[in-house]
Design a protein around this motif. Structure first.
Motif, mmCIF file in Angstrom:
data_model
loop_
_atom_site.group_PDB
_atom_site.id
_atom_site.type_symbol
_atom_site.label_atom_id
_atom_site.label_comp_id
_atom_site.label_asym_id
_atom_site.label_seq_id
_atom_site.Cartn_x
_atom_site.Cartn_y
_atom_site.Cartn_z
ATOM 1 N N PHE A 17 -15.956 -21.903 -106.852
ATOM 2 C CA PHE A 17 -16.002 -21.215 -105.562
ATOM 3 C C PHE A 17 -16.372 -19.655 -105.795
ATOM 4 N N ALA A 18 -15.602 -19.108 -106.695
ATOM 5 C CA ALA A 18 -15.722 -17.512 -106.747
ATOM 6 C C ALA A 18 -17.045 -17.485 -107.649
ATOM 7 N N GLU A 19 -17.454 -18.115 -108.597
ATOM 8 C CA GLU A 19 -18.755 -17.896 -109.254
ATOM 9 C C GLU A 19 -19.740 -18.163 -108.341
ATOM 10 N N GLU A 20 -19.713 -19.085 -107.470
ATOM 11 C CA GLU A 20 -20.900 -19.295 -106.362
ATOM 12 C C GLU A 20 -21.008 -18.146 -105.372
ATOM 13 N N LEU A 21 -19.991 -17.844 -104.966
ATOM 14 C CA LEU A 21 -19.589 -16.825 -103.875
ATOM 15 C C LEU A 21 -20.507 -15.411 -104.575
ATOM 16 N N SER A 38 -4.687 -11.462 -100.611
ATOM 17 C CA SER A 38 -4.661 -12.651 -101.528
ATOM 18 C C SER A 38 -5.839 -12.384 -102.517
ATOM 19 N N VAL A 39 -6.178 -11.523 -103.115
ATOM 20 C CA VAL A 39 -7.414 -11.255 -103.693
ATOM 21 C C VAL A 39 -7.246 -12.053 -105.157
ATOM 22 N N LEU A 44 -10.610 -13.796 -105.858
ATOM 23 C CA LEU A 44 -11.632 -12.789 -105.478
ATOM 24 C C LEU A 44 -11.638 -11.336 -106.554
ATOM 25 N N THR A 45 -11.041 -11.585 -107.314
ATOM 26 C CA THR A 45 -10.853 -10.325 -108.208
ATOM 27 C C THR A 45 -12.190 -9.799 -108.686
ATOM 28 N N ALA A 46 -13.157 -10.961 -109.333
ATOM 29 C CA ALA A 46 -14.256 -10.361 -109.886
ATOM 30 C C ALA A 46 -15.538 -9.929 -108.762
ATOM 31 N N PHE A 47 -15.302 -10.739 -107.603
ATOM 32 C CA PHE A 47 -15.918 -10.396 -106.330
ATOM 33 C C PHE A 47 -15.685 -8.892 -105.843
ATOM 34 N N ARG A 48 -14.349 -8.648 -105.650
ATOM 35 C CA ARG A 48 -14.044 -7.173 -105.276
ATOM 36 C C ARG A 48 -14.817 -5.920 -106.671
ATOM 37 N N GLU A 49 -14.678 -6.488 -107.671
ATOM 38 C CA GLU A 49 -15.119 -5.505 -108.802
ATOM 39 C C GLU A 49 -16.806 -5.457 -108.792
ATOM 40 N N GLU A 53 -17.165 -2.767 -101.610
ATOM 41 C CA GLU A 53 -17.380 -2.254 -99.949
ATOM 42 C C GLU A 53 -17.491 -3.610 -99.320
ATOM 43 N N ARG A 54 -17.740 -4.676 -99.997
ATOM 44 C CA ARG A 54 -17.778 -6.141 -99.313
ATOM 45 C C ARG A 54 -16.391 -7.013 -99.128
ATOM 46 N N LEU A 55 -15.535 -6.328 -99.845
ATOM 47 C CA LEU A 55 -14.164 -7.212 -99.708
ATOM 48 C C LEU A 55 -13.350 -6.411 -98.617
ATOM 49 N N ILE A 56 -12.916 -7.051 -97.830
ATOM 50 C CA ILE A 56 -12.042 -6.509 -96.750
ATOM 51 C C ILE A 56 -10.602 -7.218 -96.703
#
Length: 316
Positions: A17-21, A38-39, A44-49, A53-56
């Motif tokens: 899920f995270a990789e595809e997102l 719930s990062v 969602l840690t890699a997404f936040r890194e 600015e796109r993680l709320i």
């Protein structure tokens, strides 16, 4: 000398899920993630890194989280609203109904670690009711991927579908079950194995166990059809009708309560047929599950290959 049986490699669908997102967000600046403190647990840690600015992160405020997601969706963004499934669906059910489904806001609701994944934390953290109460909400799609490949495809579909949908992303590891060349289609079940005696209709984490059960039954001369029902709403009624017409019984298997979930949905279709067939519904009964690890709880409720095979044997 006895043969060595290899244990299939298993995977955490949250990783897929995270990789595809992240891959989709690289291509589409409209994609954002919204979470409830719930990062880590939402992976969602890699997404936040990559996209700070796109993680709320709204904090532990699930009702606000879903409302924010709906506002973003209606403003042209593609929000993936991520939280542990019991809190996303339980605490914010009104917002899911009114702000997302009724308003037809194209929010992707991501229920992480559903079912009995948080076993040791007890009934407050078990998410076994989510399929039942979300099925009752009009205008909301419900998708339960069975393995990493199907998770990736479901995420890609959800990002472009522009409809309200709940994705149930499993936590405990499962083997790959999607055959090469078979792609996810919203509302269409996948027949993974043919059989004329009994049909095993499974969803999510239970699909691999249904396939194992079919192997057990095959050794006894019982042909078990296995259907991966990845979309719970809208359900593939034609796949159920074929099972009713072509096999002698149906076993449904879900990591959820049997009160109102997959089994109930299949049963509703079965009962509308001219000649309904006997059914067995496997899952959690209408009771709070005991506290224990996931493996213990699945065995407690008979959600094992042997338990599924036993139910199939009764109907064959």
């Amino acid at each position: 000398m006895s043969a060595v049986v290899e244990t299939p490699q298993t995977h955490d669908c949250r990783v897929a899920f995270a990789e595809e997102l992240i891959a989709l967000a690289e291509q589409d600046p409209r994609i954002v993630a919204v979470c409830n403190d719930s990062v880590g647990s939402s992976n969602l840690t890699a997404f936040r890194e990559r996209f700070p600015e796109r993680l709320i992160n709204v904090g532990i405020a699930e009702q606000d989280m879903v409302g924010v997601g709906a506002g973003l969706a209606l403003s042209g963004y593609v929000p993936f609203v991520c939280a542990a499934a019991p809190f996303l669906t339980g605490r914010a059910l009104e917002q899911i109904k009114a702000d997302v489904a009724y308003s037809q806001a194209p929010v992707v609701l991501c229920g992480m670690s559903p079912g009995l994944a948080y076993g040791e934390l007890g009934p407050t953290h078990h998410s076994i009711e989510d399929l039942a109460w979300l099925r009752a909400v009009a205008g909301l799609g419900i998708v339960v991927p069975a393995d990493p490949a199907q998770t990736r495809e479901a995420v890609r579909w959800a990002a472009s579908a522009a409809v309200p949908v709940f994705l149930r992303i499993g936590r405990f590891k499962v083997p790959a079950v999607t055959p090469p060349g078979q792609s996810f289609q919203f509302g269409v079940a996948q027949e993974l194995r043919d059989g004329d005696a009994v049909t095993l209709v499974a969803t999510g984490s239970m699909v691999s166990r249904a396939l194992q059960a079919a192997e057990i039954l095959a050794g006894e001369g019982i042909g078990a059809r296995v259907v991966n029902m990845a979309t719970i709403a809208p359900l593939d009624e034609e796949a159920v009708r074929r099972a009713v017409q072509q096999t002698r019984g149906i076993v449904t298997v879900e990591e959820a309560t049997i009160t109102g979930g997959l089994g109930a949905a299949v049963g509703e279709i079965n009962l509308r047929q001219p000649r309904p067939v006997p059914m067995r519904m496997l899952g959690s009964p209408r009771e709070f599950a005991p506290t224990g690890d996931t493996a213990f709880l699945l065995e407690h409720f008979g959600l094992t290959a042997e338990g599924i095979a036993a139910a199939g044997r009764e109907l064959a």
